[in-house]
Design a protein around this motif. Structure first.
Motif, mmCIF file in Angstrom:
data_model
loop_
_atom_site.group_PDB
_atom_site.id
_atom_site.type_symbol
_atom_site.label_atom_id
_atom_site.label_comp_id
_atom_site.label_asym_id
_atom_site.label_seq_id
_atom_site.Cartn_x
_atom_site.Cartn_y
_atom_site.Cartn_z
ATOM 1 N N TYR A 18 0.836 -1.208 0.000
ATOM 2 C CA TYR A 18 0.000 0.000 0.000
ATOM 3 C C TYR A 18 0.867 1.252 0.000
ATOM 4 O O TYR A 18 0.583 2.218 -0.715
ATOM 5 C CB TYR A 18 -0.922 0.026 1.228
ATOM 6 C CG TYR A 18 -1.906 -1.111 1.319
ATOM 7 C CD1 TYR A 18 -2.254 -1.865 0.192
ATOM 8 C CD2 TYR A 18 -2.512 -1.436 2.528
ATOM 9 C CE1 TYR A 18 -3.149 -2.910 0.284
ATOM 10 C CE2 TYR A 18 -3.421 -2.479 2.618
ATOM 11 C CZ TYR A 18 -3.727 -3.222 1.499
ATOM 12 O OH TYR A 18 -4.612 -4.247 1.604
ATOM 13 N N GLY A 19 1.921 1.220 0.812
ATOM 14 C CA GLY A 19 2.803 2.379 0.899
ATOM 15 C C GLY A 19 3.439 2.684 -0.443
ATOM 16 O O GLY A 19 3.515 3.839 -0.862
ATOM 17 N N LEU A 20 3.888 1.631 -1.148
ATOM 18 C CA LEU A 20 4.501 1.828 -2.465
ATOM 19 C C LEU A 20 3.492 2.451 -3.432
ATOM 20 O O LEU A 20 3.821 3.364 -4.195
ATOM 21 C CB LEU A 20 4.989 0.490 -3.027
ATOM 22 C CG LEU A 20 6.334 -0.007 -2.504
ATOM 23 C CD1 LEU A 20 6.566 -1.451 -2.919
ATOM 24 C CD2 LEU A 20 7.453 0.876 -3.027
ATOM 25 N N VAL A 21 2.236 1.959 -3.407
ATOM 26 C CA VAL A 21 1.219 2.506 -4.313
ATOM 27 C C VAL A 21 0.918 3.954 -3.934
ATOM 28 O O VAL A 21 0.856 4.846 -4.791
ATOM 29 C CB VAL A 21 -0.072 1.660 -4.253
ATOM 30 C CG1 VAL A 21 -1.129 2.239 -5.159
ATOM 31 C CG2 VAL A 21 0.216 0.219 -4.638
ATOM 32 N N GLY A 157 10.797 -4.285 -0.439
ATOM 33 C CA GLY A 157 9.853 -3.173 -0.554
ATOM 34 C C GLY A 157 10.339 -1.954 0.196
ATOM 35 O O GLY A 157 10.345 -0.839 -0.341
ATOM 36 N N ILE A 158 10.782 -2.186 1.455
ATOM 37 C CA ILE A 158 11.254 -1.051 2.250
ATOM 38 C C ILE A 158 12.499 -0.447 1.613
ATOM 39 O O ILE A 158 12.642 0.777 1.540
ATOM 40 C CB ILE A 158 11.517 -1.500 3.700
ATOM 41 C CG1 ILE A 158 10.175 -1.869 4.355
ATOM 42 C CG2 ILE A 158 12.202 -0.402 4.498
ATOM 43 C CD1 ILE A 158 10.292 -2.462 5.739
ATOM 44 N N ALA A 159 13.372 -1.311 1.075
ATOM 45 C CA ALA A 159 14.570 -0.803 0.403
ATOM 46 C C ALA A 159 14.176 0.061 -0.793
ATOM 47 O O ALA A 159 14.767 1.117 -1.034
ATOM 48 C CB ALA A 159 15.446 -1.970 -0.050
ATOM 49 N N GLY A 205 7.193 7.154 -10.522
ATOM 50 C CA GLY A 205 6.069 6.727 -9.689
ATOM 51 C C GLY A 205 5.515 5.391 -10.143
ATOM 52 O O GLY A 205 5.132 4.548 -9.331
ATOM 53 N N SER A 206 5.483 5.185 -11.474
ATOM 54 C CA SER A 206 4.906 3.953 -11.997
ATOM 55 C C SER A 206 5.828 2.765 -11.773
ATOM 56 O O SER A 206 5.360 1.633 -11.626
ATOM 57 C CB SER A 206 4.607 4.114 -13.479
ATOM 58 O OG SER A 206 3.769 5.227 -13.669
ATOM 59 N N ILE A 207 7.147 3.023 -11.753
ATOM 60 C CA ILE A 207 8.085 1.933 -11.464
ATOM 61 C C ILE A 207 7.789 1.341 -10.088
ATOM 62 O O ILE A 207 7.764 0.125 -9.904
ATOM 63 C CB ILE A 207 9.549 2.438 -11.543
ATOM 64 C CG1 ILE A 207 9.941 2.630 -13.003
ATOM 65 C CG2 ILE A 207 10.493 1.467 -10.866
ATOM 66 C CD1 ILE A 207 11.294 3.255 -13.191
ATOM 67 N N THR A 208 7.501 2.236 -9.124
ATOM 68 C CA THR A 208 7.185 1.707 -7.787
ATOM 69 C C THR A 208 5.928 0.848 -7.846
ATOM 70 O O THR A 208 5.815 -0.150 -7.134
ATOM 71 C CB THR A 208 6.967 2.844 -6.770
ATOM 72 O OG1 THR A 208 5.843 3.605 -7.181
ATOM 73 C CG2 THR A 208 8.170 3.718 -6.639
ATOM 74 N N GLY A 253 0.404 6.361 5.820
ATOM 75 C CA GLY A 253 -0.971 6.019 5.465
ATOM 76 C C GLY A 253 -1.101 4.574 5.031
ATOM 77 O O GLY A 253 -2.039 3.875 5.424
ATOM 78 N N GLY A 254 -0.148 4.100 4.234
ATOM 79 C CA GLY A 254 -0.174 2.717 3.760
ATOM 80 C C GLY A 254 -0.125 1.730 4.908
ATOM 81 O O GLY A 254 -0.944 0.814 5.004
#
Lengths: 303, 388
Positions: A18-21, A157-159, A205-208, A253-254
């Motif tokens: 969620y955070g990545l999105v 993901g965190i990285a 942004g889309s890469i994430t 938020g995620g």
């Protein structure tokens, strides 16, 4: 006790996705003041791209690690191209239109992507099995069982969140991006190539999103054409709750949304079907309490 | 006031008559034609006539005539509606489609009051329609309540559920407001899917309408002609659409409409002039939700069956796109937009499963080519001479 560890891990995994999105949403909003609702479907597109890459490398007889790398590379490349394309051909021409038109347009772009995957991907209506590329074992700490692949994915993901943060705050491109976000006209007079920074920002942004899509596929071992819609709603929610335009807000938020979901599932297992209902109710209450998000948007409204 | 209006010269009424006749003919043709090639030709013809009419001032002439002779317009619409009903009298599917278009149009008039007049964002229209539908279903299972009250309860429950959202809607703006309704819409659907009492994903069955002994589920026999029972529903939805249209028109023409415009365009200015922003926003939000709820109840009664999949976020999106395609804030634009959005995918069989894809592409193209919608809302003309 064992169950709590399980929930914690699951919540962390979902929170990372969620955070990545949400980070994508907040980056787009920060730079162009738009909500790009097709973001979730770009994620789906990336995940399907990753799946095809795994199939291709598998049929070529390449090793599992190279399949793993191919999946991420293909997903990120495909979503980057899609994001940059959408920004260049659809968002830029409409950037002076009312926000509502823009929101509707990106929602429709999302629908096009979603429907295209459903119709043109072989057997696209049904969920697709995503191959397991990570070691399937796990280990016990106390009475909790931890899946190794989940831990690896969470760390990855965190990285990646860290890498995006580094790009935005420590590179020349990030500086250009922040300058455009601050003031387009001034940024242009300072020699920043606006027409190039925007698509690159959307690509970033889309890469994430593509990255998150592949993580999703690897973790749940299944992807489907419609998964992006709910992820977009949740990602948008997370970005809003954190305060649009604020990277940390999006990440908080995620994890908050995932935490609420997990809490409902853990506390009242009989109500687990309603986990999103509870999460959304709490989010609506939260947004009523703080109408511009937890970490207020930069340069909030002036009268 | 109209006597004092500056335009003393008589306006020709024939463009108005021609426009209404053309609209009725176009509607009937589209509903009746089955052959895909002829349908394509008819569509091209209709589009060409519309374009020509707009190009050579026909639309403006019809609009002027309509605003000068409101009662002529109403009479013409009534005659045209009766004619369409007579031609389509035994075409079940066609009548069902017309009623569905009218239901969508009425919900979108409610959305126009919310989004076009008061400037509130509502991405949960389908959820309010669904609230009305499920209210009708639950009351139908209990039985006992007369149907007019069932329809009104549908609206009232939608208002009640909507009132839970009033505080978030009032406190938030822009994208943040979009989120609250969007989250509510998604939440509503998840809730329906999970709730066993409301039938879960399988949905619920609902008996048809019976208005004061007028049974909507039986065919009508008038003057030796047999009318399909769907005619009942077309009449009911048509009357409700007309009422909603009149309501929106009165709102727009009155001072309330001006105040809503001020609230939408500049909240600071509105409060400087002593307008209670919250009060007018609540009024618009409530009215819109009431319309959605009533039409939801009618929809449920008409189709006899509802399920969560009838009221998804995608359906809310369709309704918002009708409002925007019609020209946001223009209540007349809602009608052609609802017709195109609802009817075309049903009629164009060859696009079948590609319809959502093509529909989304169509909306994108229109948003780029005609950002103000088919019929853009006119800027309010203040008749200074008339009031002095």
């Amino acid at each position: 006790m064992g169950v709590i560890g399980q929930h914690l891990l699951n919540g962390m995994m979902q929170g990372t996705i969620y955070g990545l999105v949400a980070m994508g949403f907040t980056i787009f909003f920060g730079v162009m003041n738009v909500i790009k609702f097709s973001h979730g479907d770009v994620l789906t597109l990336g995940a399907f791209g990753g799946l095809v890459a795994v199939w291709a490398t598998h049929s070529l007889g390449l090793s599992v690690p190279s399949q793993f790398i191919a999946a991420f590379a293909a997903a990120m490349l495909l979503s980057a191209v899609a994001g940059a394309g959408i920004s260049h051909f659809l968002i830029m021409p409409l950037r002076n239109a009312p926000p509502l038109n823009m929101l509707l347009m990106t929602m429709m772009v999302g629908t096009v992507l979603r429907e295209a995957i459903r119709l043109f991907f072989p057997n696209g209506t049904n969920p697709q099995r995503f191959p397991e590329l990570l070691p399937s074992g796990g280990f016990d700490i106390g009475s909790s069982f931890f899946r190794t692949d989940a831990l690896i994915l969470i760390v990855a993901g965190i990285a990646s969140i860290g890498v995006v943060y580094w790009i935005i705050n420590r590179t020349k491109f990030g500086l250009a991006m922040r300058a455009v976000a601050e003031d387009v006209e001034t940024a242009r007079t300072m020699g920043i190539n606006f027409a190039r920074v925007i698509p690159l920002t959307f690509a970033l942004g889309s890469i994430t999103a593509g990255f998150a899509g592949t993580i999703y596929g690897l973790y749940y071992s299944e992807i489907n054409y419609g998964m992006g819609l709910l992820l977009a709603v949740i990602g948008f929610t997370a970005a809003i709750v954190g305060g649009l335009g604020n990277i940390w807000g999006a990440i908080i938020g995620g994890y908050l949304f995932a935490g609420l979901q997990t809490f409902v599932v853990a506390a009242i297992p009989s109500m687990s079907d309603y986990k999103n209902v509870f999460a959304f109710v709490l989010i609506i209450m939260l947004i009523t309490w703080r109408p511009t998000g937890l970490l207020a948007e930069r340069g909030s409204e002036r009268v | 006031m109209s006597k004092l209006s500056p335009s003393h010269k008589t306006v020709p009424v024939w463009p108005l008559i021609a426009a209404v006749a053309f609209a009725a003919a176009a509607l009937t043709t589209l509903v009746l034609i089955e052959n895909q090639k002829i349908l394509g030709l008819a569509l091209a013809g209709i589009a060409a006539i519309c374009f020509a009419a707009a190009r050579f001032g026909g639309v403006t002439a019809a609009e002027t005539a309509a605003s000068e002779n409101p009662w002529l317009l109403r009479g013409l619409i009534l005659i045209a509606a009766l004619a369409v009903l007579f031609v389509l009298r035994d075409d079940n599917f066609g009548l069902l489609m017309v009623a569905t278009v009218l239901i969508y149009a009425t919900v979108c008039i409610g959305l126009t009051i919310q989004m076009g007049y008061a400037g509130l964002t509502n991405f949960a229209a389908a959820a309010f329609v669904g609230t009305g539908g499920y209210t009708a279903a639950m009351l139908g299972q209990k039985g006992g309540l007369p149907d007019p009250l069932v329809l009104i309860s549908g609206g009232l429950i939608a208002v009640l559920i909507g009132s839970l959202l009033i505080l978030p809607v009032l406190r938030t703006r822009g994208h943040y407001a979009a989120l609250t309704t969007l989250a509510f819409g998604v939440m509503f659907n998840v809730f329906l899917d999970a709730n066993e009492l409301l039938g879960g994903p399988q949905g619920l069955k609902i008996p048809g309408i019976n208005l004061f002994g007028w049974d909507f589920s039986s065919d009508l026999h008038i003057l030796g002609f047999t009318f399909s029972f769907y005619v009942n529903y077309v009449i009911l939805t048509g009357v409700l659409t007309a009422l909603a249209m009149i309501l929106a028109g009165l709102l727009d023409k009155s001072w309330i409409g001006v105040w809503l415009d001020v609230v939408r365009l500049d909240e600071t200015a509105a409060s400087v002039f002593g307008l209670k922003i919250g009060y007018w926003k609540i009024l618009a939000f409530t009215l819109g939700n009431f319309l959605a709820g009533v039409m939801g109840a009618v929809y449920a009664k008409m189709t006899g069956f509802i399920a969560p999949s009838n009221f998804t976020f995608g359906d809310s999106l369709v309704m918002v796109s009708i409002v925007i395609l019609g020209g946001i804030g223009n209540r007349w634009g809602v009608l052609p937009a609802a017709l195109i959005v609802v009817l075309l995918p049903e009629k164009l069989q060859f696009i079948q499963e590609y319809r959502l894809l093509l529909y989304a592409i169509l909306v994108i193209v229109i948003l780029i080519v005609r950002p103000d919608g088919f019929v853009a809302r006119r800027v309010r003309a203040l008749r200074m001479e008339a009031r002095s």
